[in-house]
Design a protein around this motif. Structure first.
Motif, mmCIF file in Angstrom:
data_model
loop_
_atom_site.group_PDB
_atom_site.id
_atom_site.type_symbol
_atom_site.label_atom_id
_atom_site.label_comp_id
_atom_site.label_asym_id
_atom_site.label_seq_id
_atom_site.Cartn_x
_atom_site.Cartn_y
_atom_site.Cartn_z
ATOM 1 N N GLY A 20 45.796 54.265 68.306
ATOM 2 C CA GLY A 20 46.094 54.445 67.078
ATOM 3 C C GLY A 20 45.801 53.106 66.185
ATOM 4 O O GLY A 20 46.406 52.247 66.469
ATOM 5 N N ASP A 54 41.719 56.517 66.377
ATOM 6 C CA ASP A 54 42.364 57.145 65.397
ATOM 7 C C ASP A 54 42.456 56.220 64.279
ATOM 8 O O ASP A 54 43.439 55.362 64.266
ATOM 9 C CB ASP A 54 43.700 57.961 65.539
ATOM 10 C CG ASP A 54 44.399 58.724 64.492
ATOM 11 O OD1 ASP A 54 43.850 59.843 64.196
ATOM 12 O OD2 ASP A 54 45.532 57.927 64.065
ATOM 13 N N SER A 84 38.493 59.781 65.017
ATOM 14 C CA SER A 84 39.301 60.710 63.904
ATOM 15 C C SER A 84 39.759 59.765 62.620
ATOM 16 O O SER A 84 40.141 58.557 63.131
ATOM 17 C CB SER A 84 40.739 61.045 65.078
ATOM 18 O OG SER A 84 41.833 61.208 63.961
ATOM 19 N N LYS A 86 41.321 60.164 58.430
ATOM 20 C CA LYS A 86 42.282 60.844 57.480
ATOM 21 C C LYS A 86 41.954 60.702 56.063
ATOM 22 O O LYS A 86 41.755 59.507 55.727
ATOM 23 C CB LYS A 86 43.691 60.373 57.920
ATOM 24 C CG LYS A 86 44.281 60.600 59.334
ATOM 25 C CD LYS A 86 45.784 60.394 59.532
ATOM 26 C CE LYS A 86 45.962 59.904 60.858
ATOM 27 N NZ LYS A 86 45.274 58.511 61.223
ATOM 28 N N SER A 159 48.372 66.228 58.590
ATOM 29 C CA SER A 159 49.387 65.271 59.105
ATOM 30 C C SER A 159 50.438 65.104 58.070
ATOM 31 O O SER A 159 50.178 65.720 56.853
ATOM 32 C CB SER A 159 48.751 64.005 59.332
ATOM 33 O OG SER A 159 49.753 63.016 59.504
ATOM 34 N N GLN A 179 48.986 66.300 63.561
ATOM 35 C CA GLN A 179 49.764 65.048 63.703
ATOM 36 C C GLN A 179 50.926 65.259 63.222
ATOM 37 O O GLN A 179 51.208 65.458 62.118
ATOM 38 C CB GLN A 179 49.148 63.694 63.068
ATOM 39 C CG GLN A 179 47.815 63.456 64.247
ATOM 40 C CD GLN A 179 47.315 61.684 63.869
ATOM 41 O OE1 GLN A 179 48.081 61.073 63.323
ATOM 42 N NE2 GLN A 179 46.060 61.534 64.187
ATOM 43 N N ILE A 205 49.202 65.709 68.382
ATOM 44 C CA ILE A 205 49.137 64.484 68.606
ATOM 45 C C ILE A 205 50.375 63.812 67.765
ATOM 46 O O ILE A 205 50.199 63.721 66.527
ATOM 47 C CB ILE A 205 47.993 64.029 68.075
ATOM 48 C CG1 ILE A 205 46.746 64.438 68.660
ATOM 49 C CG2 ILE A 205 47.813 62.349 68.099
ATOM 50 C CD1 ILE A 205 45.230 64.033 68.407
ATOM 51 N N PHE A 207 52.585 61.027 66.026
ATOM 52 C CA PHE A 207 52.281 59.663 65.653
ATOM 53 C C PHE A 207 53.755 58.880 65.665
ATOM 54 O O PHE A 207 54.703 59.602 65.627
ATOM 55 C CB PHE A 207 51.772 59.558 64.018
ATOM 56 C CG PHE A 207 52.714 60.342 63.030
ATOM 57 C CD1 PHE A 207 53.778 59.568 62.445
ATOM 58 C CD2 PHE A 207 52.342 61.607 62.478
ATOM 59 C CE1 PHE A 207 54.490 59.988 61.319
ATOM 60 C CE2 PHE A 207 53.004 62.011 61.484
ATOM 61 C CZ PHE A 207 54.234 61.157 60.974
#
Length: 316
Positions: A20, A54, A84, A86, A159, A179, A205, A207
């Motif tokens: 992350g 990510d 990945s 966002k 997410s 997420q 996934i 977070f």
């Protein structure tokens, strides 16, 4: 047992521990993590066999993507990585409320911008970061499906959604990965969100898998916090903070008996949860990444999982 897995129905094959990258290039949220340290985190992750990175536009307003892109360009091997990111197009605050333009033109441009910053011609996973938008979420998912069909992205994610927003986003069944905040200290997703994902072949996934570091067992009641992430996190406030420290102390004792680190137990527990294929703990130092990877050496029996669940269901 293999240390690799496939994320749900996506076909993306990954090491079970990802990175992350919220601290990479994101000095507004993590002022003590320099850009050079952030780059070293990514390099360490790749050196250790991690292939899932990510990131997000909001991590430094694109700077995290840029630094990761530079490293991938230097090292090569893009086809072995799962990247990945966002979307938060035209992000701004209006009267203290976050506004994001998730319209079709804005999202299509956001993808192109992320591709340029990451120096790649496709994204493995593309998430809608926040649902704060006037555009209906089913329409947003449709735009992402178009981008998937065009080869710009391989998998669709979302997410920071409520259960009702999740249902709306997945009206046409486009969603591949969710997420969601999920850890030993935050388990609300188990009520409705996770059962729905299991029924609809949506991979989960988590977070904040270590609850912003709280589950690492390093804090005491005398600690104070000056970073935005923890200052805005209710887990670190007042009586809730003291209650959480009590639970983590019990987890520390459990970890000590197993001769492993507290954080490794918390992460190993997540990997036993239905629907969780990969976890993506963050890091502020390279040694934390190495420690996170050793989670895969921690094996929890059904009885041990039951013990851990009891710890976090108890009031002090």
């Amino acid at each position: 047992m293999s240390n690799r897995t496939t994320i749900g129905r996506t076909g993306l094959n990954v090491f079970k521990i990802g990175l992350g990258a919220g601290s990479v290039g994101n000095q507004m949220m993590y002022p003590n993590v320099t850009e050079e340290t952030g780059k070293q985190l990514v390099k360490t992750a790749l050196d250790q066999g991690i292939n899932f990175i990510d990131t997000a536009y909001l991590y430094g307003l694109g700077r995290s993507e840029e630094l990761i892109g530079e490293i991938i360009k230097e090292r090569g091997g893009r086809d072995r990585l799962v990247i990945s990111t966002k979307a938060s197009p035209d992000f701004k605050f209006v009267d203290g409320v976050m506004e994001i333009d998730n319209s079709r033109p804005a999202l299509r441009q956001a993808v192109e911008d992320s591709l340029a910053r990451l120096q790649t011609d496709y994204l493995d996973v593309y998430f809608l970061h926040f649902p704060n938008t006037k555009t209906p979420l089913a329409e947003v998912a449709g735009t992402l499906a178009e981008l998937k069909q065009a080869g710009k992205i391989k998998a669709i994610g979302v997410s920071n959604v409520t259960f009702d927003q999740l249902l709306e986003f997945n009206t046409d069944g486009h969603l591949d990965i969710l997420q969601v905040q999920y850890s030993l200290l935050v388990r609300e997703a188990e009520a409705e969100i996770i059962p729905y994902c299991l029924d609809n072949q949506i991979s989960i996934i988590p977070f904040y898998p270590l609850a912003d570091g709280l589950l690492a067992g390093k804090y005491t009641k005398n600690d104070t916090f000056n970073d935005m992430s923890r200052m805005n996190n209710p887990l670190f406030h007042g009586e809730a903070f003291l209650d959480n420290l009590y639970r983590v102390e019990r987890l520390k004792a459990f970890a000590l008996k197993k001769e492993v680190e507290t954080a490794q137990v918390a992460l190993a527990w997540l990997l036993t949860r239905p629907g969780v294929d990969i976890i993506i703990p963050g890091a502020k130092r390279p040694d934390q990444i190495e420690s996170n990877i050793r989670t895969l050496d921690v094996h929890l029996s059904e009885n041990e999982i039951h013990q851990i669940n009891e710890m976090f269901g108890m009031k002090p």
